[in-house]
Design a protein around this motif. Structure first.
Motif, mmCIF file in Angstrom:
data_model
loop_
_atom_site.group_PDB
_atom_site.id
_atom_site.type_symbol
_atom_site.label_atom_id
_atom_site.label_comp_id
_atom_site.label_asym_id
_atom_site.label_seq_id
_atom_site.Cartn_x
_atom_site.Cartn_y
_atom_site.Cartn_z
ATOM 1 N N UNK A 44 48.160 42.557 45.158
ATOM 2 C CA UNK A 44 47.706 43.406 46.252
ATOM 3 C C UNK A 44 47.685 42.588 47.550
ATOM 4 N N UNK A 45 48.472 43.013 48.525
ATOM 5 C CA UNK A 45 48.544 42.312 49.807
ATOM 6 C C UNK A 45 48.274 43.337 50.910
ATOM 7 N N UNK A 46 47.346 43.039 51.800
ATOM 8 C CA UNK A 46 47.070 43.950 52.904
ATOM 9 C C UNK A 46 47.541 43.324 54.205
ATOM 10 N N UNK A 47 47.540 44.141 55.260
ATOM 11 C CA UNK A 47 48.014 43.615 56.544
ATOM 12 C C UNK A 47 47.138 42.454 57.009
ATOM 13 N N UNK A 48 45.869 42.440 56.578
ATOM 14 C CA UNK A 48 44.980 41.334 56.931
ATOM 15 C C UNK A 48 45.424 39.999 56.335
ATOM 16 N N UNK A 49 46.230 40.065 55.278
ATOM 17 C CA UNK A 49 46.727 38.838 54.639
ATOM 18 C C UNK A 49 47.981 38.299 55.311
ATOM 19 N N UNK A 50 48.547 39.079 56.236
ATOM 20 C CA UNK A 50 49.850 38.721 56.791
ATOM 21 C C UNK A 50 49.674 37.993 58.125
ATOM 22 N N UNK A 51 50.197 36.782 58.213
ATOM 23 C CA UNK A 51 50.209 36.077 59.492
ATOM 24 C C UNK A 51 51.209 36.769 60.415
ATOM 25 N N UNK A 52 50.820 36.995 61.649
ATOM 26 C CA UNK A 52 51.639 37.818 62.533
ATOM 27 C C UNK A 52 51.825 37.189 63.896
ATOM 28 N N UNK A 53 53.078 36.993 64.295
ATOM 29 C CA UNK A 53 53.411 36.606 65.674
ATOM 30 C C UNK A 53 54.514 37.535 66.150
ATOM 31 N N UNK A 54 54.404 38.027 67.375
ATOM 32 C CA UNK A 54 55.436 38.923 67.906
ATOM 33 C C UNK A 54 56.520 38.147 68.635
ATOM 34 N N UNK A 55 57.309 38.878 69.428
ATOM 35 C CA UNK A 55 58.450 38.231 70.075
ATOM 36 C C UNK A 55 58.263 38.050 71.579
ATOM 37 N N UNK A 56 57.042 38.343 72.079
ATOM 38 C CA UNK A 56 56.866 38.325 73.532
ATOM 39 C C UNK A 56 57.034 36.930 74.132
ATOM 40 N N UNK B 103 55.056 49.599 73.731
ATOM 41 C CA UNK B 103 55.816 48.963 72.646
ATOM 42 C C UNK B 103 55.004 47.993 71.804
ATOM 43 N N UNK B 104 53.671 47.968 71.984
ATOM 44 C CA UNK B 104 52.847 46.935 71.361
ATOM 45 C C UNK B 104 53.075 46.794 69.852
ATOM 46 N N UNK B 105 53.038 47.921 69.139
ATOM 47 C CA UNK B 105 53.116 47.861 67.673
ATOM 48 C C UNK B 105 54.390 47.165 67.223
ATOM 49 N N UNK B 106 55.458 47.359 67.988
ATOM 50 C CA UNK B 106 56.716 46.717 67.625
ATOM 51 C C UNK B 106 56.773 45.258 68.080
ATOM 52 N N UNK B 107 56.609 45.051 69.387
ATOM 53 C CA UNK B 107 56.894 43.698 69.905
ATOM 54 C C UNK B 107 55.828 42.678 69.523
ATOM 55 N N UNK B 108 54.634 43.143 69.189
ATOM 56 C CA UNK B 108 53.608 42.192 68.722
ATOM 57 C C UNK B 108 53.654 42.013 67.206
ATOM 58 N N UNK B 109 54.586 42.699 66.554
ATOM 59 C CA UNK B 109 54.798 42.454 65.123
ATOM 60 C C UNK B 109 53.887 43.225 64.181
#
Lengths: 444, 444
Positions: free
Chosen positions: A230-242, A206-212
């Motif tokens: 232009x926004x790429x995934x590298x520009x997005x701050x990401x925290x999951x729900x674990x 489930x990594x792709x989902x739960x890690x955001x």
């Protein structure tokens, strides 16, 4: 729409529009089924018949429960997209490198492309959009964000005369299912994940989902559309729900809130001019917010726009049939365009706003702190907030003695100041532990 | 999109796209303000600058709080639309005859048209769409249904590959405000109407809203889009909310429901093939239905589609700025098309399904009956239902003696059978009065 001057594939009245399908998994099977079953109706809507001329699969011979001739199946995807007589290529194989090669080849060979590939768009959309622009073909991707929910077209077209201020999205059904289960039952994260896996709402890995990661791809796409940047995934701050605990969910409940994994795309005025922030993290939102009632595996996207005000788009965010609906809507649009040898609006990046890093995003914090129950504790905790110019909205003391806890909600401040405050709290004598830190969104 | 072959107005690079505005009331003023203020940004989105070249008003000299040159204002709307050099005409004057003449003239003179005129579209859309088709120009109307909420484009394009089964809309903010106030406060209809008028949510003459005419226009437009069939306001069964009582709202509450004025467009399989039903009436819907939580003057459209499943679109359904947002989104789309000398998808009526009259719509009834409290009363009431093949889902007796009341909820049946049943109940000896009859929708 622009008339297309490319002549690699020109449609002439009388011949059907040729459609090639890349991938025949859950979504691909449903796309092939509807293209075949509804051929007459779709022909009316497009203004010309469409013919499914090839389906690229990894392995032949599987039983696919599809009423299409065996000879349509091929393992030679590269050969299929480069035939030179294909009008529309549908890419639902996913992944990055192969999908990119196939899409680029399809565009070069005169086909328009419909894709559901959020990961590829968020990583390297620019290459694809530039290729589409050069080829004078369409690259449509409604299915890449929030499944069946029409959100790409509304952002790209319906709100094209407005100024979007903020997009708040529940764009991942797996995490929403898990958080909803935790809210409803009081379960912890692992229990809820187990249940989601048992019921088919979460994958074995489930990594792709739960890690955001999945939500972050969608945030990049939404931010690009909303802010013409232009926004790429590298520009997005990401925290999951674990790290979301049953206690966090209870704290949220006590505040009249629920915990959701949000994709947040905001326009922010900075001293250097307007800028953009894109982030994915769990957050508390008030129960009265329209997103709070999005249950189970549903998705919803809430848009705040200057003239339109508050809009919400709600529906199934995944699944074979819903995703196929979004894919086929795009197929009809690009097929209409191919029939007329024109193309629709492409990537819009003229604004090129600065994309802020997370430290410069503005948000609010909910902080639970285990403290010593003695005189001066509030003064020294409040001092830590003041040190970083973070203004406190509410303080509540719970328990006493060795159970004493302060629950603090701040006003809006830059994320960097908020996290520095939390670090400083952790260094205080009278603070035994900072037990929970969660951002608060949605106008609490 | 189709390339346009008309040469009445061809755009050439270097000149701005010329926009004419008909009407400068609440919506028109906001449109003019945004067109002027955001000119640079809109030029980027269109790919060419747009110039507001004329504003037709009824009277000159009013103080309009608009930063546009006085000489743009004219009382000669007919002269403005027939200048022959206008690319886009925006019609926000409302009404039928004058608006129709101006739109037809604009199309004949080579302009594409953006309109918010639901009444005209619902009464005589066919004439306008045929003129647009003949002129090879666009006629866009996102603002005509549910204000700022993107619903026309999603139905016309995003769901173009799917099969819509049902559209349930809260599409009139005034009536939703009144019913919501009745639900929240227990007020009767007149009190709630008074309050809505005092707060500016209802007009001095509220007929078009409270009698359901406005919602019926929108139902006709939605049904046409959803089912690829020409539907006019004359095809729409219409009941307003003036007969909804505080007691009805209480009964709904006891059932776990709320009362909403719904625009309902359904596809129905009949022995003669698929058909369409379009109707506007108050109905009970379960509190768990997503539409039930649409509060105040907000609008929402709930769409059930075969592949996509359940979608909902929510937002402000009226007001100057929200309506202007929808208008400007269309202006950007049609301006892009004018720039490229192409036009977008027009009216889609290929399905031409039969439009059923109300008697053949299928729904459920909630009926409250004052009865004599004696042996045999339930048998004879149940007999009246059985006589018309209407199956009863629940019966509840309330009170006793002279206060005895039966509350009955039926299963789904044809509306004609349900109303014949109610007529028959009224003729029964033991029935003192049928005190309330209301339809039940939304999967209760």
């Amino acid at each position: 729409m622009n008339p297309s001057s490319s002549d690699a594939t020109s449609w002439t009245p009388g011949r059907p529009l040729r459609v090639a399908l890349l991938g025949c998994g859950v979504v691909g099977t449903e796309v092939a089924r509807l293209l075949t079953r509804d051929a007459d109706e779709l022909a009316q809507r497009v203004g010309a018949p469409m013919e499914l001329v090839g389906i690229a699969v990894r392995r032949l011979g599987r039983d696919r429960d599809l009423d299409v001739p065996d000879e349509l199946f091929t393992t030679d995807a590269a050969g299929l997209v480069s035939r030179g007589d294909i009008d529309v290529v549908i890419e639902v194989i996913g992944g990055i490198d192969l999908a990119r090669d196939l899409i680029l080849s399809a565009l070069e060979h005169g086909a328009s492309v419909v894709t559901a590939n959020k990961a590829l768009l968020a990583e390297d959309g620019a290459t694809l959009f530039e290729a589409a622009h050069k080829a004078e073909r369409d690259l449509y991707f409604e299915a890449a964000v929030a499944g069946a929910i029409p959100i790409v077209r509304p952002l790209r077209e319906s709100l094209a005369g407005d100024r979007v201020q903020r997009v708040l999205g529940i764009v991942n059904g797996t995490t929403n299912f898990i958080l909803d289960a935790m809210t409803t039952t009081g379960q912890g994260f692992s229990e809820a994940l187990d249940e989601a896996q048992r019921l088919g709402y979460a994958e074995a890995d489930p990594t792709a989902d739960i890690e955001g990661f999945d939500a972050a791809s969608k945030a990049a796409i939404l931010a690009g559309l909303a802010f013409h940047t232009r926004v790429t995934i590298g520009d997005v701050h990401r925290e999951g729900i674990t790290d979301v605990s049953a206690a966090d969910v209870r704290s949220a409940d006590e505040m009249g809130c629920v915990v959701k994994l949000l994709a947040i795309c905001e326009r922010r005025e900075t001293p250097d001019g307007p800028a953009v922030s894109a982030r994915v993290h769990p957050a508390m939102i008030p129960r009265s917010h329209p997103l709070a009632s999005v249950r189970g595996a549903y998705n919803a996207v809430f848009v705040e726009s200057e003239a339109a005000g508050e809009l919400m788009f709600y529906g199934p965010g995944a699944g074979g049939a819903p995703t196929a609906s979004a894919v086929l809507g795009d197929v009809v649009s690009v097929a209409r365009n191919r029939r007329s040898d024109v193309f629709g609006p492409g990537e819009s990046t003229h604004a090129q706003l600065e994309v802020l890093d997370m430290g410069r995003a503005r948000t609010r914090y909910h902080v639970s702190i285990d403290v010593d129950d003695r005189a001066g504790v509030l003064a020294s905790v409040a001092g830590a907030f003041a040190e970083y110019d973070v203004s406190i909205k509410t303080v509540r003391q719970e328990g006493s003695g060795s159970d004493a806890q302060l629950v603090i909600v701040t006003h809006e401040a830059e994320d960097a100041a908020l996290s520095a405050t939390v670090a400083s709290l952790r260094g205080l004598d009278m603070v035994r532990d900072v037990t929970s830190v969660m951002r608060v969104e949605g106008g609490f």
